[in-house]
Design a protein around this motif. Sequence first.
Motif, PDB file in Angstrom:
ATOM      1  N   GLN A 156      -3.149  -6.540  -1.970  1.00  0.00           N
ATOM      2  CA  GLN A 156      -3.308  -5.206  -2.568  1.00  0.00           C
ATOM      3  C   GLN A 156      -1.991  -4.440  -2.439  1.00  0.00           C
ATOM      4  N   PRO A 157      -1.745  -3.501  -3.377  1.00  0.00           N
ATOM      5  CA  PRO A 157      -0.560  -2.646  -3.218  1.00  0.00           C
ATOM      6  C   PRO A 157      -0.705  -1.741  -1.991  1.00  0.00           C
ATOM      7  N   LEU A 158       0.424  -1.401  -1.360  1.00  0.00           N
ATOM      8  CA  LEU A 158       0.400  -0.557  -0.161  1.00  0.00           C
ATOM      9  C   LEU A 158       0.312   0.914  -0.525  1.00  0.00           C
ATOM     10  N   SER A 159      -0.399   1.664   0.298  1.00  0.00           N
ATOM     11  CA  SER A 159      -0.445   3.110   0.113  1.00  0.00           C
ATOM     12  C   SER A 159       0.939   3.687   0.417  1.00  0.00           C
ATOM     13  N   PRO A 160       1.555   4.411  -0.564  1.00  0.00           N
ATOM     14  CA  PRO A 160       2.881   4.984  -0.310  1.00  0.00           C
ATOM     15  C   PRO A 160       2.884   5.936   0.889  1.00  0.00           C
ATOM     16  N   ASN A 161       1.826   6.724   1.023  1.00  0.00           N
ATOM     17  CA  ASN A 161       1.748   7.643   2.155  1.00  0.00           C
ATOM     18  C   ASN A 161       1.657   6.863   3.473  1.00  0.00           C
ATOM     19  N   ARG A 217      -0.984  18.165   7.639  1.00  0.00           N
ATOM     20  CA  ARG A 217      -1.989  17.692   8.611  1.00  0.00           C
ATOM     21  C   ARG A 217      -2.864  16.594   8.022  1.00  0.00           C
ATOM     22  N   ARG A 218      -3.198  16.704   6.730  1.00  0.00           N
ATOM     23  CA  ARG A 218      -4.113  15.745   6.115  1.00  0.00           C
ATOM     24  C   ARG A 218      -3.560  14.325   6.175  1.00  0.00           C
ATOM     25  N   ARG A 219      -2.243  14.205   6.291  1.00  0.00           N
ATOM     26  CA  ARG A 219      -1.624  12.877   6.263  1.00  0.00           C
ATOM     27  C   ARG A 219      -1.639  12.197   7.628  1.00  0.00           C
ATOM     28  N   LEU A 276       3.031   9.155  -6.109  1.00  0.00           N
ATOM     29  CA  LEU A 276       2.983   7.697  -5.978  1.00  0.00           C
ATOM     30  C   LEU A 276       1.570   7.224  -5.620  1.00  0.00           C
ATOM     31  N   GLU A 277       0.971   7.945  -4.684  1.00  0.00           N
ATOM     32  CA  GLU A 277      -0.378   7.599  -4.226  1.00  0.00           C
ATOM     33  C   GLU A 277      -1.366   7.706  -5.392  1.00  0.00           C
ATOM     34  N   LEU A 334      -1.016   4.874  -7.925  1.00  0.00           N
ATOM     35  CA  LEU A 334      -1.684   3.674  -7.418  1.00  0.00           C
ATOM     36  C   LEU A 334      -3.200   3.774  -7.608  1.00  0.00           C
ATOM     37  N   ARG A 378      -1.761  13.489  15.045  1.00  0.00           N
ATOM     38  CA  ARG A 378      -2.275  14.853  15.095  1.00  0.00           C
ATOM     39  C   ARG A 378      -2.341  15.377  16.534  1.00  0.00           C
ATOM     40  N   GLU A 436      -8.120  17.961   2.864  1.00  0.00           N
ATOM     41  CA  GLU A 436      -9.132  18.546   3.730  1.00  0.00           C
ATOM     42  C   GLU A 436      -9.639  19.840   3.103  1.00  0.00           C
ATOM     43  N   GLU A 441      -6.655  12.627   0.703  1.00  0.00           N
ATOM     44  CA  GLU A 441      -7.267  13.172   1.925  1.00  0.00           C
ATOM     45  C   GLU A 441      -7.097  14.685   2.013  1.00  0.00           C
ATOM     46  N   ILE A 495       5.242  12.041  -2.798  1.00  0.00           N
ATOM     47  CA  ILE A 495       4.479  10.916  -2.222  1.00  0.00           C
ATOM     48  C   ILE A 495       3.063  10.914  -2.781  1.00  0.00           C
ATOM     49  N   MET A 506      -1.517  20.840   4.316  1.00  0.00           N
ATOM     50  CA  MET A 506      -1.067  19.786   3.408  1.00  0.00           C
ATOM     51  C   MET A 506      -0.286  18.698   4.158  1.00  0.00           C
ATOM     52  N   SER A 555       5.009   5.350   4.258  1.00  0.00           N
ATOM     53  CA  SER A 555       6.036   6.317   4.678  1.00  0.00           C
ATOM     54  C   SER A 555       5.831   6.772   6.119  1.00  0.00           C
TER      55      SER A 555
END
Lengths: 86, 243
Positions: free
Chosen positions: B96-101, B46-48, A45-46, A49, B54, A19, A17, A42, B44, B104
Amino acid sequence: MADIDTDIKQMIITELELEDIEVEDIDTEAPLFGEGLGLDSIDALELGLALQKRFNVKIDANSDQNKEHFRSVASLREFVLAQTAS
Amino acid sequence: MHARVIQLSAWAPGFSRAHDWGCFNPNELPSGNEKPPAKQVPAMTRRRLTRWGRQALEVCEAAGEELTPDTPVVFSSRHGDTARTYKLLAALAEGQPLSPNGFSLSVHNSALGIFSILRQITAPGIALAAGRDTFAAAWCEALSWLDQGAPQVLLVHTDEPLQGVYRPFADEQEMPAAVALLLAPEQADAGRRVSLRMQPVQQEPSEHSLMISFLHWWYSGAESLEVSTDQHTWQWRRDADPV
């Protein structure tokens, strides 16, 4: 090969993601982590996957070579090609 | 018990300044997918964040320079980041595998954690949920910190309306919004003196969430707000300064 590079770049942008970043903004040879794009653990890892899902490659969690594979888009491409050839 | 509101900042789609909130009508709740800019948050990071996190960081930033590293933070959300947790649960259900982000950031205190790291806050922080009473419970928690000697407390509340499969469980009207208040003890020499009283429930629960009722009251300038949830009747009151 340019197609795989573009695929990998697009995958990085979508999965992480990022931006305001376009495929053209990512330098194929530039480091992905720390400097360059500035990704973190992180993200690694992403990305691992996403590579498994998109290219069906296996990543050995304990491999010392992972750091080298994940260095840049170019090294990821070499890794994907080597894995899919075998 | 009294406290002083040093600063209040709220965000909802289409409502970012005090002027916007002056026209806020609880019968026409804001909706839509607009996200706050959250400019103070590095891109970097904010995107998460989903909008839920937010908007919390957006309103926190309004506290600005007043927010010292020794300011405890009380963070509250009735539902948490449901958009994110639903995605994770859906992935689990499909094997399905989980998104690490995603994983977290799937805890209730994720936005609080990110904020306190960014602002290097070393005081304690707590993330809480208390059903329909959540916002008032956070206010009580903040009062207890002030009573224990904290010079000020940052209270942050954020929520998204229940969506998708959770929607049928909604028992009150909600809106995507966040509010942050910097509260100080009654003895402080600045800020608006405000009291909160809790009583056993005395009337039908409001159809709106506490955050909606509170923001409408705050920006209307009315003297007091009496509002009930399914558990309690809460009364906020702006009081004159003692002579």
